[in-house]
Design an enzyme around this catalytic site. Structure first.
Site, PDB file in Angstrom:
ATOM      1  N   HIS A 168     109.468  19.529  34.026  1.00 51.21           N
ATOM      2  CA  HIS A 168     108.796  20.133  35.193  1.00 51.21           C
ATOM      3  C   HIS A 168     109.585  21.321  35.756  1.00 51.21           C
ATOM      4  CE1 HIS A 168     105.441  17.282  35.949  1.00 51.21           C
ATOM      5  NE2 HIS A 168     106.202  16.464  35.255  1.00 51.21           N
ATOM      6  N   GLU A 186     107.882  12.861  32.480  1.00 54.12           N
ATOM      7  CA  GLU A 186     107.043  13.704  31.613  1.00 54.12           C
ATOM      8  C   GLU A 186     107.807  14.861  30.963  1.00 54.12           C
ATOM      9  OE1 GLU A 186     102.766  13.173  33.809  1.00 54.12           O
ATOM     10  OE2 GLU A 186     104.160  14.519  34.789  1.00 54.12           O
ATOM     11  N   ASP A 232     109.038  22.207  41.056  1.00 46.47           N
ATOM     12  CA  ASP A 232     108.246  21.797  39.886  1.00 46.47           C
ATOM     13  C   ASP A 232     107.944  23.062  39.092  1.00 46.47           C
ATOM     14  OD1 ASP A 232     106.293  20.393  38.137  1.00 46.47           O
ATOM     15  OD2 ASP A 232     106.515  18.803  39.625  1.00 46.47           O
TER      16      ASP A 232
HETATM   17  C1  ACM Z   1     104.464  11.543  38.018  1.00 48.36           C
HETATM   18  O1  ACM Z   1     103.341  11.307  38.503  1.00 48.36           O
HETATM   19  N1  ACM Z   1     104.574  12.395  37.005  1.00 48.36           N
HETATM   20  C2  ACM Z   1     105.673  10.948  38.529  1.00 48.36           C
END
Ligand code: ACM
Ligand code: ZN
Length: 535
Positions: free
Chosen positions: A278, A332, A186
């Site tokens: 991410h 995201e 991440d």
């Molecule tokens: C997430 O909680 N962004 C998958």
């Protein structure tokens, strides 16, 4: 019938998740020193070894282990083998114990049930004196409602060692979870060794906790409350050039070790290397991966070299994880960054795409082709539906506030795994209603047609670890609500009953105590969690 027999016997028989059918036959089998454990097929040798690992420490007994069909505890792989059939039967008579199944995993589930028939002291890691290791005689027939009974752990925001990860897998196995979704990279760190790109772990596995707000928040909480479980474990801190760094990573050897450990316990490890968002840490290690070469997120998917990177990374990943699924992430993504990138804009033009959502879909499809070429099916967070998705991708429904994701995905023919924020985010705060809400509400939406239902593979909980810096805190956030999820995923809907569950759950806490799990007491008040902290 099954429900009646369980109700009669559950004062002494407390197997969680609740089995399909338990018939107590009124007798007792006593486990004794020198008992023989036999297995009829050498495929079961690891399961037999695992059973002994569970029985030997607390009893202090010597067991004899052999391939064969005659013994005190018999593990029997039936003639009609079917690895996908996780059902098992467990028969205990005054003479002995037989666990049989068409699959290795079914045998492991039988072992988990047998452990729960024994006094909870069996979970002790040292010999318990003065015990009679009595098992009630029973006939159990059992099968899971869902194939996907998952837990997702995030060792990126805060790290968990190989040993801690194995402990978690042990706990998952006792409650018959089948999938360990491992979120390995991440923005805050990269935790898996990739030989072709060594900087990802040489540099990307470590960070200065003074410049990371999640670390600072945890340490502040630890200082202010005196709660050691909120501190960064010293074991994961080191000093380099006078600077304290926090981190850690899994070598490929570690990964193989964990995957093998999980396999013995009937658990598939499903890796997630989140892309294309991410990815702050990857772009910091290799700035050319990003659009502006400035160490910021997301990956520049207009750049062919970045696409090559993504595939090279997964090529190594596929060699480490032998299972049919892998996770691309896809959540995201700050797609607006692509708007100002010439390469990304050119990709959109050349591929005839409408917008940046379609650019992400293009990426997902490209990666899916690559996954498929390597014999893997692709799973992604539910954003992969935006901009169109191939019907063969599997969707992780996480945005609980988007209520129609499961309907939409299944209408398009996509399989779905349900892990909505509403109930399945185990980093979220807990209060006196949390477990009840999880248990009594359908995690899988109720208004699905039979064909939509067939595409629901199951459910999982996600443990995002921004504010979970230690194993002790992780256990506090996860237990005992993980047991409620276990029953939602394993036990047929019509057998789920909150009143019965809550009585059985209190009984289970003694087993959690014996396993030294730092669970949240059932009568605890409000527990601060992720959503509270972000206010
Ligand atoms: C997430 O909680 N962004 C998958
Ligand atoms: Zn770009």
């Amino acid at each position: 019938m099954a429900m009646v027999s369980v109700a009669v016997s559950y004062a002494e028989i407390n197997i969680m998740p609740l089995p399909s059918s338990v018939k107590a036959t009124g007798g007792t089998y006593v486990l004794r020193n020198g008992a023989t454990v036999v297995y009829n097929n050498r495929q079961l040798r690891p399961a037999a070894g695992y059973l002994l690992e569970k029985l030997a420490p607390a009893t202090g007994y010597n067991f004899r282990l052999a391939k064969g069909t005659r013994g005190d505890i018999r593990l029997v792989l039936s003639r009609q083998r079917n690895p996908a059939d996780e059902s098992y039967s467990l028969t205990v008579t005054t003479e002995g114990i037989v666990i049989s199944s068409a699959s290795y995993k079914g045998i492991v589930h039988g072992i988990s049930s047998l452990r729960q028939l024994l006094p909870h002291e069996i979970e002790s890691t040292y010999a318990v004196a003065g015990m009679t290791w009595a098992v009630p005689t029973v006939e159990i027939e059992d099968r899971p409602a869902y194939e996907w009974r998952g837990m997702m752990l995030d060792p990126v925001r805060h790290f968990y060692s190989v040993e801690e990860t194995k402990r978690f897998l042990d706990h998952m196995a006792l409650y018959k979870f089948s999938k360990f979704h491992w979120h390995l990279i991440d923005s805050q760190a990269w935790r898996i060794e990739i030989k072709k790109y060594p900087l990802l772990t040489e540099k990307g596995a470590w960070r200065d906790p003074e410049s990371e707000h999640i670390d600072k928040a945890c340490e502040k909480e630890a200082r202010e409350t005196g709660d050691r479980a909120m501190a960064l474990p010293e074991a994961y801190c080191r000093t380099v050039d006078g600077k304290r760094l926090y981190g850690g990573y899994y070598s490929q050897e570690d990964i193989r070790d964990i995957v093998a450990y999980a396999a013995v316990r009937g658990i598939d490890v499903v890796p997630e290397l989140d892309m294309p968002g991410h990815n702050h840490m990857a772009t910091r290690c290799y700035p050319w991966l990003g659009c502006a070469h400035d160490g910021t997120d997301p990956l520049c998917i207009g750049n062919d070299s970045t696409m090559k990177f993504c595939k090279n990374v997964y090529k190594e990943v596929f060699k480490l994880f032998p299972y049919g699924y892998a996770e691309i992430g896809g959540d995201e993504v700050k797609r607006s960054k692509w708007e100002s990138c010439p390469l990304c804009r050119e990709r959109v033009r050349k591929e005839g795409l409408k917008d940046m959502a379609e650019l992400q879909s293009w990426f997902t499809r490209e990666m899916e082709k690559f996954f498929n070429k390597h014999g893997r099916r692709l799973i992604g967070w539910d954003e992969i539906l935006e901009g169109g998705v191939s019907p063969t991708a599997t969707v992780n429904w996480w945005q609980g506030y988007h209520k129609d994701v499961v309907q939409k995905a299944t209408d398009g023919g996509n399989e779905v795994i349900c892990c909505p924020t509403t109930f399945c985010y185990f980093d979220y705060a807990q209060d006196s209603t949390t477990i009840r809400n999880l248990y009594t509400n359908g995690i899988v939406p109720r208004n699905l047609t039979p064909s939509q239902k067939r595409l629901v593979k199951g459910m999982q909980a996600n443990i995002w670890c921004e504010y979970i810096p230690s194993e002790a805190r992780m256990q506090y956030m996860v237990f005992p609500r993980m047991l409620a999820l276990a029953e939602k995923a394993w036990t047929a809907d019509i057998m789920q009953n909150w009143d019965s569950f809550s009585v059985r759950l209190s009984g289970q806490t003694r087993r959690l105590d014996a396993m030294k799990i730092n669970y949240r007491p059932l009568d605890a008040g409000y527990t601060r969690g992720f959503n509270m902290w972000n206010k």
